[in-house]
Design an enzyme around this catalytic site. Structure first.
Site, mmCIF file in Angstrom:
data_model
loop_
_atom_site.group_PDB
_atom_site.id
_atom_site.type_symbol
_atom_site.label_atom_id
_atom_site.label_comp_id
_atom_site.label_asym_id
_atom_site.label_seq_id
_atom_site.Cartn_x
_atom_site.Cartn_y
_atom_site.Cartn_z
ATOM 1 N N SER A 12 0.822 -1.209 0.000
ATOM 2 C CA SER A 12 0.000 0.000 0.000
ATOM 3 C C SER A 12 0.861 1.266 0.000
ATOM 4 O O SER A 12 0.793 2.084 -0.912
ATOM 5 C CB SER A 12 -0.900 0.003 1.240
ATOM 6 O OG SER A 12 -1.549 -1.243 1.357
ATOM 7 N N LEU A 13 1.657 1.411 1.052
ATOM 8 C CA LEU A 13 2.414 2.653 1.183
ATOM 9 C C LEU A 13 3.568 2.721 0.179
ATOM 10 O O LEU A 13 3.834 3.776 -0.396
ATOM 11 C CB LEU A 13 2.943 2.769 2.620
ATOM 12 C CG LEU A 13 2.800 4.124 3.301
ATOM 13 C CD1 LEU A 13 1.436 4.735 3.133
ATOM 14 C CD2 LEU A 13 3.150 4.021 4.776
ATOM 15 N N ASN A 105 5.347 1.435 11.064
ATOM 16 C CA ASN A 105 4.606 1.926 12.218
ATOM 17 C C ASN A 105 5.224 1.318 13.489
ATOM 18 O O ASN A 105 5.832 0.257 13.440
ATOM 19 C CB ASN A 105 3.150 1.463 12.069
ATOM 20 C CG ASN A 105 2.205 2.326 12.848
ATOM 21 O OD1 ASN A 105 2.601 3.300 13.506
ATOM 22 N ND2 ASN A 105 0.938 1.987 12.789
ATOM 23 N N ARG A 133 -4.461 -1.692 -0.608
ATOM 24 C CA ARG A 133 -4.396 -2.406 -1.879
ATOM 25 C C ARG A 133 -5.776 -2.895 -2.280
ATOM 26 O O ARG A 133 -6.410 -3.609 -1.498
ATOM 27 C CB ARG A 133 -3.490 -3.628 -1.739
ATOM 28 C CG ARG A 133 -2.054 -3.325 -1.994
ATOM 29 C CD ARG A 133 -1.249 -4.588 -2.179
ATOM 30 N NE ARG A 133 -0.833 -5.150 -0.903
ATOM 31 C CZ ARG A 133 0.061 -6.124 -0.804
ATOM 32 N NH1 ARG A 133 0.590 -6.655 -1.879
ATOM 33 N NH2 ARG A 133 0.398 -6.602 0.369
ATOM 34 N N LYS A 184 2.632 8.412 18.553
ATOM 35 C CA LYS A 184 1.741 7.612 17.694
ATOM 36 C C LYS A 184 1.552 6.216 18.291
ATOM 37 O O LYS A 184 0.455 5.654 18.275
ATOM 38 C CB LYS A 184 2.332 7.537 16.275
ATOM 39 C CG LYS A 184 1.326 7.057 15.247
ATOM 40 C CD LYS A 184 1.803 7.257 13.830
ATOM 41 C CE LYS A 184 0.766 6.695 12.873
ATOM 42 N NZ LYS A 184 1.358 5.980 11.750
ATOM 43 N N ASN A 188 -1.912 4.489 19.537
ATOM 44 C CA ASN A 188 -2.267 3.171 19.031
ATOM 45 C C ASN A 188 -2.564 2.213 20.192
ATOM 46 O O ASN A 188 -3.570 1.496 20.168
ATOM 47 C CB ASN A 188 -1.110 2.655 18.158
ATOM 48 C CG ASN A 188 -1.439 1.360 17.473
ATOM 49 O OD1 ASN A 188 -1.693 0.354 18.121
ATOM 50 N ND2 ASN A 188 -1.455 1.378 16.149
ATOM 51 N N ASN A 192 -6.230 0.939 19.508
ATOM 52 C CA ASN A 192 -6.380 -0.172 18.559
ATOM 53 C C ASN A 192 -6.693 -1.535 19.197
ATOM 54 O O ASN A 192 -7.631 -2.208 18.754
ATOM 55 C CB ASN A 192 -5.145 -0.260 17.660
ATOM 56 C CG ASN A 192 -5.011 0.958 16.750
ATOM 57 O OD1 ASN A 192 -5.515 2.025 17.065
ATOM 58 N ND2 ASN A 192 -4.343 0.797 15.633
ATOM 59 N N ASN A 202 -13.670 2.892 16.048
ATOM 60 C CA ASN A 202 -12.993 3.683 17.086
ATOM 61 C C ASN A 202 -14.015 4.353 18.006
ATOM 62 O O ASN A 202 -13.836 4.416 19.222
ATOM 63 C CB ASN A 202 -12.097 4.746 16.449
ATOM 64 C CG ASN A 202 -10.901 4.116 15.743
ATOM 65 O OD1 ASN A 202 -10.701 2.902 15.826
ATOM 66 N ND2 ASN A 202 -10.125 4.921 15.053
ATOM 67 N N GLU A 264 0.801 -5.856 13.726
ATOM 68 C CA GLU A 264 2.132 -5.379 14.113
ATOM 69 C C GLU A 264 2.212 -5.194 15.635
ATOM 70 O O GLU A 264 2.984 -4.370 16.127
ATOM 71 C CB GLU A 264 2.438 -4.070 13.375
ATOM 72 C CG GLU A 264 2.553 -4.282 11.865
ATOM 73 C CD GLU A 264 2.859 -3.006 11.089
ATOM 74 O OE1 GLU A 264 3.904 -2.945 10.429
ATOM 75 O OE2 GLU A 264 2.038 -2.069 11.138
#
Ligand code: NAP
Length: 305
Positions: A12-13, A105, A133, A184, A188, A192, A202, A264
């Protein structure tokens, strides 16, 4: 020094960066994991970037790991758990003084990568851009955001930094990159895992603030103990602001779990718990959350490391 952008990981990135750099005329080469992926990519003939209803195709050259030729600049765009093994495979091709930009991340993978390539400069990035994607070699630019890049070991801005502006990649050179990554990570950790455990968007956490607040208390203590007071400032308020501002969104961890993908967690909540352990700081709420999350992932048949 070659000015080619080698991009490791056309997900994706990585694809989002590759397409924008290529359309601004920069030399870009994708590095794919093996001959099979390379053959599949070549059959498709390039990457497709979709932005709203517009789609563009970019015939960006690609190569496999074992292609010849030195690499001077490498954008590492795979998941945190893949970064160090992938970079280790490429290490023989990295020129002395090569620069790596690490888009992962969380925290922990950057140091794992740096250990593999002591002769290279590792630049850490924190991105709030969003992409996913839709199919192989086809990426949707889903959320405009910003990128902060910095090198905790050396403050000098790289000579290529203007490439990003010329490519329309919003970015700033950040001297406080560790604080940004920690902040960040803390956001998370507070949001998350609970969205996975409560199976909610969320905004669903507004009904579970009695669980969120004690996590924020421990995260604030942890950030202070890790020498990151700026990352700790007003954390409770920002967590609530993010929950409200993204109420209708599903967190990235929630989406990974829903699609049966490995998360992750090791570099997010796992990193927070390990850092607390190293500092001898008790974080019972974070530890308990980690255990519940690991159990939940294992019950779904997903990897929890
Ligand atoms: P992704 O879509 O899963 O893409 C990862 C890519 O890495 C895949 O194309 C994969 O190849 C490739 N890869 C893995 N191991 C490889 C290897 N050994 N050699 C070559 N390629 C390899 O992941 P992503 O969403 O772009 O995320 C990348 C990182 O950016 C993550 O740490 C994520 O948290 C962070 N991030 C993502 C976003 C976002 O919006 N997507 C936003 C902010 C931060 P295959 O295609 O062959 O599987």
């Amino acid at each position: 020094m070659s000015s080619t952008w080698h991009i490791l990981g056309a997900g994706s990135l990585g694809s989002l960066w590759a397409c924008r750099l290529a359309r601004s005329g920069k030399a870009v080469r994708l590095i794919l994991r093996g001959q099979q992926r390379l053959a599949a990519y070549e059959r498709k003939g390039g990457l497709t970037l979709m932005e709203q209803d517009v789609q563009h195709h970019y015939a960006i050259p690609a190569e496999s790991f074992d292609a010849p030729g030195p690499i001077h600049r490498l954008l590492v765009a795979c998941k945190a758990y893949d970064a160090a093994p992938a970079v280790a495979r490429l290490a023989p091709r990295l020129a002395h003084g090569a620069e790596l930009i690490l888009l992962q991340n969380g925290l922990g993978s950057q140091d794992e990568v740096a250990e593999q390539v002591p002769h290279a400069r590792c630049i850490f990035a924190s991105s709030t851009e969003g992409a996913f994607r839709e199919a192989d070699w086809q990426v949707r630019f889903a959320g405009h955001g910003f990128n902060w890049l910095g090198d905790p070991a050396s403050p000098g801005m790289p000579t290529w930094f203007d490439d990003l502006h010329e490519a329309g990649i919003p970015a700033e050179w950040a001297l406080d990159i560790p604080a940004r990554l920690w902040r960040k990570l803390a956001l998370n950790c507070a949001i998350n895992p609970l969205t996975v455990l409560h199976d909610c968007q969320n905004g669903g956490l507004l009904g579970h603030l009695t669980e969120v607040d004690p996590l924020c208390d421990e995260l604030v203590n942890l950030l202070h103990r890790c020498g990151q007071p700026e990352a700790a400032s007003d954390l409770h308020e920002e967590v609530q602001r993010v929950i409200l501002a993204t109420a209708a969104n599903y967190s990235s961890m929630y989406q990974d779990v829903r699609h049966g993908r490995r998360t992750e967690v090791h570099y997010l909540l796992g990193h927070a718990c390990r850092a607390a352990g190293r500092h001898g700081l008790a974080v019972p709420q974070l530890e308990h959350l980690h255990r519940r999350l690991v159990d939940n992932l294992q019950a779904r048949g997903l990897r929890s490391d």
